[in-house]
Design a protein around this motif. Structure first.
Motif, PDB file in Angstrom:
ATOM      1  N   MET A   1      20.632 -12.143  -6.166  1.00  0.00           N
ATOM      2  CA  MET A   1      19.687 -11.860  -7.226  1.00  0.00           C
ATOM      3  C   MET A   1      18.282 -11.793  -6.631  1.00  0.00           C
ATOM      4  O   MET A   1      17.892 -12.632  -5.842  1.00  0.00           O
ATOM      5  CB  MET A   1      19.765 -12.992  -8.252  1.00  0.00           C
ATOM      6  N   SER A   2      17.534 -10.809  -7.015  1.00  0.00           N
ATOM      7  CA  SER A   2      16.177 -10.681  -6.505  1.00  0.00           C
ATOM      8  C   SER A   2      15.166 -11.028  -7.590  1.00  0.00           C
ATOM      9  O   SER A   2      15.438 -10.919  -8.776  1.00  0.00           O
ATOM     10  CB  SER A   2      15.923  -9.284  -5.973  1.00  0.00           C
ATOM     11  N   GLN A   3      13.999 -11.434  -7.151  1.00  0.00           N
ATOM     12  CA  GLN A   3      12.938 -11.866  -8.048  1.00  0.00           C
ATOM     13  C   GLN A   3      11.725 -10.969  -7.818  1.00  0.00           C
ATOM     14  O   GLN A   3      11.366 -10.661  -6.680  1.00  0.00           O
ATOM     15  CB  GLN A   3      12.585 -13.314  -7.714  1.00  0.00           C
ATOM     16  N   LYS A   4      11.059 -10.529  -8.882  1.00  0.00           N
ATOM     17  CA  LYS A   4       9.872  -9.698  -8.765  1.00  0.00           C
ATOM     18  C   LYS A   4       8.666 -10.586  -8.495  1.00  0.00           C
ATOM     19  O   LYS A   4       8.476 -11.602  -9.159  1.00  0.00           O
ATOM     20  CB  LYS A   4       9.651  -8.910 -10.050  1.00  0.00           C
ATOM     21  N   VAL A   5       7.846 -10.205  -7.490  1.00  0.00           N
ATOM     22  CA  VAL A   5       6.650 -10.958  -7.138  1.00  0.00           C
ATOM     23  C   VAL A   5       5.451 -10.011  -7.058  1.00  0.00           C
ATOM     24  O   VAL A   5       5.595  -8.828  -6.794  1.00  0.00           O
ATOM     25  CB  VAL A   5       6.801 -11.713  -5.801  1.00  0.00           C
ATOM     26  N   ILE A   6       4.268 -10.546  -7.292  1.00  0.00           N
ATOM     27  CA  ILE A   6       3.021  -9.805  -7.211  1.00  0.00           C
ATOM     28  C   ILE A   6       2.288 -10.226  -5.937  1.00  0.00           C
ATOM     29  O   ILE A   6       2.216 -11.414  -5.630  1.00  0.00           O
ATOM     30  CB  ILE A   6       2.130 -10.090  -8.442  1.00  0.00           C
ATOM     31  N   LEU A   7       1.731  -9.250  -5.209  1.00  0.00           N
ATOM     32  CA  LEU A   7       0.998  -9.534  -3.980  1.00  0.00           C
ATOM     33  C   LEU A   7      -0.496  -9.376  -4.220  1.00  0.00           C
ATOM     34  O   LEU A   7      -0.926  -8.404  -4.837  1.00  0.00           O
ATOM     35  CB  LEU A   7       1.439  -8.589  -2.864  1.00  0.00           C
ATOM     36  N   ALA A   8      -1.282 -10.335  -3.736  1.00  0.00           N
ATOM     37  CA  ALA A   8      -2.735 -10.318  -3.893  1.00  0.00           C
ATOM     38  C   ALA A   8      -3.397 -10.297  -2.523  1.00  0.00           C
ATOM     39  O   ALA A   8      -2.928 -10.937  -1.583  1.00  0.00           O
ATOM     40  CB  ALA A   8      -3.202 -11.545  -4.669  1.00  0.00           C
ATOM     41  N   CYS A   9      -4.502  -9.575  -2.421  1.00  0.00           N
ATOM     42  CA  CYS A   9      -5.265  -9.474  -1.178  1.00  0.00           C
ATOM     43  C   CYS A   9      -5.881 -10.841  -0.848  1.00  0.00           C
ATOM     44  O   CYS A   9      -6.393 -11.523  -1.729  1.00  0.00           O
ATOM     45  CB  CYS A   9      -6.360  -8.422  -1.339  1.00  0.00           C
ATOM     46  N   GLN A  10      -5.847 -11.190   0.416  1.00  0.00           N
ATOM     47  CA  GLN A  10      -6.405 -12.476   0.845  1.00  0.00           C
ATOM     48  C   GLN A  10      -7.929 -12.491   0.735  1.00  0.00           C
ATOM     49  O   GLN A  10      -8.516 -13.502   0.396  1.00  0.00           O
ATOM     50  CB  GLN A  10      -6.000 -12.761   2.282  1.00  0.00           C
ATOM     51  N   HIS A  11      -8.589 -11.359   0.962  1.00  0.00           N
ATOM     52  CA  HIS A  11     -10.047 -11.319   0.990  1.00  0.00           C
ATOM     53  C   HIS A  11     -10.662 -11.186  -0.398  1.00  0.00           C
ATOM     54  O   HIS A  11     -11.540 -11.951  -0.764  1.00  0.00           O
ATOM     55  CB  HIS A  11     -10.528 -10.188   1.892  1.00  0.00           C
ATOM     56  N   CYS A  12     -10.232 -10.203  -1.181  1.00  0.00           N
ATOM     57  CA  CYS A  12     -10.880  -9.955  -2.476  1.00  0.00           C
ATOM     58  C   CYS A  12     -10.069 -10.476  -3.665  1.00  0.00           C
ATOM     59  O   CYS A  12     -10.523 -10.386  -4.797  1.00  0.00           O
ATOM     60  CB  CYS A  12     -11.171  -8.462  -2.646  1.00  0.00           C
ATOM     61  N   GLN A  13      -8.864 -10.979  -3.433  1.00  0.00           N
ATOM     62  CA  GLN A  13      -7.993 -11.565  -4.458  1.00  0.00           C
ATOM     63  C   GLN A  13      -7.520 -10.569  -5.517  1.00  0.00           C
ATOM     64  O   GLN A  13      -7.041 -10.977  -6.564  1.00  0.00           O
ATOM     65  CB  GLN A  13      -8.677 -12.766  -5.140  1.00  0.00           C
ATOM     66  N   SER A  14      -7.664  -9.261  -5.273  1.00  0.00           N
ATOM     67  CA  SER A  14      -7.160  -8.282  -6.240  1.00  0.00           C
ATOM     68  C   SER A  14      -5.649  -8.156  -6.084  1.00  0.00           C
ATOM     69  O   SER A  14      -5.117  -8.220  -4.981  1.00  0.00           O
ATOM     70  CB  SER A  14      -7.837  -6.930  -6.043  1.00  0.00           C
ATOM     71  N   ARG A  15      -4.973  -7.985  -7.192  1.00  0.00           N
ATOM     72  CA  ARG A  15      -3.511  -7.904  -7.198  1.00  0.00           C
ATOM     73  C   ARG A  15      -3.116  -6.438  -7.164  1.00  0.00           C
ATOM     74  O   ARG A  15      -3.166  -5.747  -8.170  1.00  0.00           O
ATOM     75  CB  ARG A  15      -2.969  -8.606  -8.421  1.00  0.00           C
ATOM     76  N   ASN A  16      -2.724  -5.975  -5.969  1.00  0.00           N
ATOM     77  CA  ASN A  16      -2.515  -4.558  -5.724  1.00  0.00           C
ATOM     78  C   ASN A  16      -1.058  -4.116  -5.748  1.00  0.00           C
ATOM     79  O   ASN A  16      -0.783  -2.976  -6.098  1.00  0.00           O
ATOM     80  CB  ASN A  16      -3.091  -4.172  -4.359  1.00  0.00           C
ATOM     81  N   TYR A  17      -0.139  -4.958  -5.341  1.00  0.00           N
ATOM     82  CA  TYR A  17       1.239  -4.539  -5.125  1.00  0.00           C
ATOM     83  C   TYR A  17       2.226  -5.450  -5.837  1.00  0.00           C
ATOM     84  O   TYR A  17       1.975  -6.635  -6.024  1.00  0.00           O
ATOM     85  CB  TYR A  17       1.571  -4.554  -3.627  1.00  0.00           C
ATOM     86  N   ALA A  18       3.378  -4.867  -6.178  1.00  0.00           N
ATOM     87  CA  ALA A  18       4.516  -5.618  -6.719  1.00  0.00           C
ATOM     88  C   ALA A  18       5.719  -5.294  -5.854  1.00  0.00           C
ATOM     89  O   ALA A  18       5.915  -4.140  -5.457  1.00  0.00           O
ATOM     90  CB  ALA A  18       4.780  -5.242  -8.159  1.00  0.00           C
ATOM     91  N   THR A  19       6.511  -6.294  -5.543  1.00  0.00           N
ATOM     92  CA  THR A  19       7.701  -6.103  -4.729  1.00  0.00           C
ATOM     93  C   THR A  19       8.775  -7.085  -5.179  1.00  0.00           C
ATOM     94  O   THR A  19       8.533  -7.911  -6.060  1.00  0.00           O
ATOM     95  CB  THR A  19       7.370  -6.277  -3.226  1.00  0.00           C
TER      96      THR A  19
END
Length: 49
Positions: free
Chosen positions: A1-19
């Protein structure tokens, strides 16, 4: 089973990607180097909680 996660930039903290993340990867937080549109360069992106 896979889980959806959100990725955030380390520098500006914007949430750009989902994987998705598998059962084997769930023990630690995911870290991937991706391109950030806000920063304009490749930065480490971390899994948000």
């Amino acid at each position: 089973m896979s889980q959806k996660v959100i990725l955030a930039c380390q520098h500006c903290q914007s949430r750009n990607y989902a994987t998705s993340k598998t059962d084997q990867d769930r023990a630690e937080r995911l870290q991937i180097k991706k391109y950030c549109k806000i920063c304009g360069k490749h930065t480490p992106h971390f899994e948000t909680k």
